[in-house]
Scaffold this motif. Structure first.
Motif, short mmCIF file in Angstrom:
data_model
loop_
_atom_site.label_atom_id
_atom_site.label_comp_id
_atom_site.label_asym_id
_atom_site.label_seq_id
_atom_site.Cartn_x
_atom_site.Cartn_y
_atom_site.Cartn_z
N SER A 68 -1.93 11.72 -4.73
CA SER A 68 -2.12 12.79 -5.02
C SER A 68 -2.35 13.01 -3.45
CB SER A 68 -3.60 12.98 -5.55
OG SER A 68 -2.95 12.53 -7.43
N LEU A 69 -3.62 12.24 -2.41
CA LEU A 69 -3.77 11.76 -1.28
C LEU A 69 -3.33 11.88 -0.07
CD1 LEU A 69 -7.66 12.91 -1.73
CD2 LEU A 69 -5.85 14.79 -1.01
N THR A 70 -2.90 11.51 0.72
CA THR A 70 -2.43 10.34 1.06
C THR A 70 -4.21 9.85 2.00
OG1 THR A 70 -3.03 12.26 3.76
CG2 THR A 70 -0.22 12.51 2.32
N ASP A 71 -3.61 9.09 2.98
CA ASP A 71 -4.34 8.30 3.87
C ASP A 71 -5.91 8.49 5.00
OD1 ASP A 71 -3.22 5.74 2.03
OD2 ASP A 71 -2.78 4.99 3.04
N ASP A 72 -4.37 9.20 5.02
CA ASP A 72 -4.92 10.15 6.06
C ASP A 72 -5.83 11.58 5.73
OD1 ASP A 72 -3.59 9.05 8.44
OD2 ASP A 72 -2.32 10.49 8.86
N GLN A 73 -5.67 12.27 4.89
CA GLN A 73 -6.57 13.32 3.80
C GLN A 73 -7.61 12.70 3.21
OE1 GLN A 73 -3.41 14.53 1.78
NE2 GLN A 73 -3.23 16.35 2.71
N VAL A 74 -7.53 11.02 2.63
CA VAL A 74 -8.67 10.03 2.43
C VAL A 74 -9.57 10.10 3.58
CG1 VAL A 74 -9.44 8.59 1.79
CG2 VAL A 74 -7.07 9.50 0.29
N ILE A 75 -9.18 9.92 4.44
CA ILE A 75 -10.03 9.44 5.72
C ILE A 75 -10.64 10.47 6.50
CG2 ILE A 75 -10.42 8.75 8.04
CD1 ILE A 75 -7.60 6.95 7.50
N GLU A 76 -9.96 11.84 6.09
CA GLU A 76 -10.43 12.89 6.64
C GLU A 76 -11.58 13.87 6.21
OE1 GLU A 76 -9.82 17.88 7.84
OE2 GLU A 76 -7.93 16.24 6.12
N TYR A 77 -11.33 12.99 4.71
CA TYR A 77 -12.40 13.76 3.37
C TYR A 77 -13.92 12.34 3.46
CZ TYR A 77 -9.62 16.94 2.06
OH TYR A 77 -8.28 18.10 2.04
N LEU A 78 -13.34 11.45 3.99
CA LEU A 78 -14.07 10.10 3.06
C LEU A 78 -14.71 9.21 4.28
CD1 LEU A 78 -13.49 9.85 -0.69
CD2 LEU A 78 -15.07 10.96 0.08
N GLY A 79 -13.60 9.62 5.22
CA GLY A 79 -13.88 8.74 5.98
C GLY A 79 -13.58 6.48 6.12
N ASN A 80 -13.44 6.60 7.28
CA ASN A 80 -12.31 5.12 6.93
C ASN A 80 -13.76 3.94 7.23
OD1 ASN A 80 -10.44 2.89 7.04
ND2 ASN A 80 -9.88 3.24 8.41
N PRO A 81 -13.76 2.97 6.05
CA PRO A 81 -12.60 2.81 5.49
C PRO A 81 -13.45 3.37 3.34
CG PRO A 81 -14.45 1.10 5.48
CD PRO A 81 -14.97 1.64 6.12
N ALA A 82 -12.68 3.66 3.26
CA ALA A 82 -12.80 4.48 1.80
C ALA A 82 -11.97 3.63 0.45
CB ALA A 82 -12.50 6.60 1.15
#
Length: 205
Positions: A68-82
């Motif tokens: 539902s979300l791309t890896d890049d979107q998850v990083i954008e919203y939550l940071g890395n790592p998530a």
């Protein structure tokens, strides 16, 4: 309450700013039990429900809700790592949750409920039993509502449900990071994430 898109683009700072300074990893927030698990009242008459003009097919996301979300979107919203948690055995339907790996309580949960084929009609029929129920701005042309059995917006949580057809919908539940509570409207954040989700669904249709 009128929900507008955030005045500034949603970023990692918006969701996880002011991360807890407590040593060690903060315990992930456990998603609230799905509001869709409540029995639907047949006694209440559903009010006028917005129709979906161009239905979206959800099959790829039912099989793998974590796309539902791309890896890049998850990083954008939550940071890395998530941290990612797949919930294929969720009683309400396939789900995926992401937790911030930055010592913050920030979290995104997306669920594709399979409890009804009435779409948003099922949500509207029970609007009066919720602690709050607001029609949100459409998400890329798709009708949306924010609501909750308990109003946790002051604590940084907001659930937005987007109708993807007259018989289906997707839930986007956002929990802000500790430092963003009180500074960012969680429903603005949820709307921003919902926009990304609908964009990704539309790309497969």
């Amino acid at each position: 309450m009128k929900h507008l898109r955030a005045a500034v683009p949603l970023t990692v700072t918006a969701l996880v700013a002011g991360c807890s300074s407590t040593p060690g990893d903060a315990a992930p927030v456990v998603p609230s039990p799905s509001l869709d698990s409540r029995p639907l009242s047949t006694a209440l008459q559903a009010p006028t429900v917005p129709k979906v003009d161009v239905p979206l097919t959800l099959e790829p996301f039912l099989a793998d809700p974590c796309v539902s979300l791309t890896d890049d979107q998850v990083i954008e919203y939550l940071g890395n790592p998530a941290e990612t948690e797949l919930g294929t055995e969720n009683s309400s339907g396939p789900s995926c949750s992401w937790y911030s790996g930055m010592r913050s309580n920030a979290q995104i949960s997306i669920t594709y409920p399979r409890l009804t084929d009435e779409g948003l009609t099922a949500i509207y029929r029970n609007k009066d039993v919720h602690a709050f129920f607001d029609e949100a701005e459409p998400v890329n042309g798709y009708p949306a509502v924010s609501y909750g059995g308990v109003d946790n917006r002051d604590e940084g949580e907001c659930l937005i449900t987007v109708g993807t057809s007259d018989s289906d919908y997707v839930n986007i539940d956002v929990y802000l990071g500790d430092g963003s509570v009180g500074r960012v409207d969680p429903c603005d954040a949820a709307h921003e994430v919902a926009t990304a989700v609908i964009d990704n669904i539309k790309a497969t249709n």
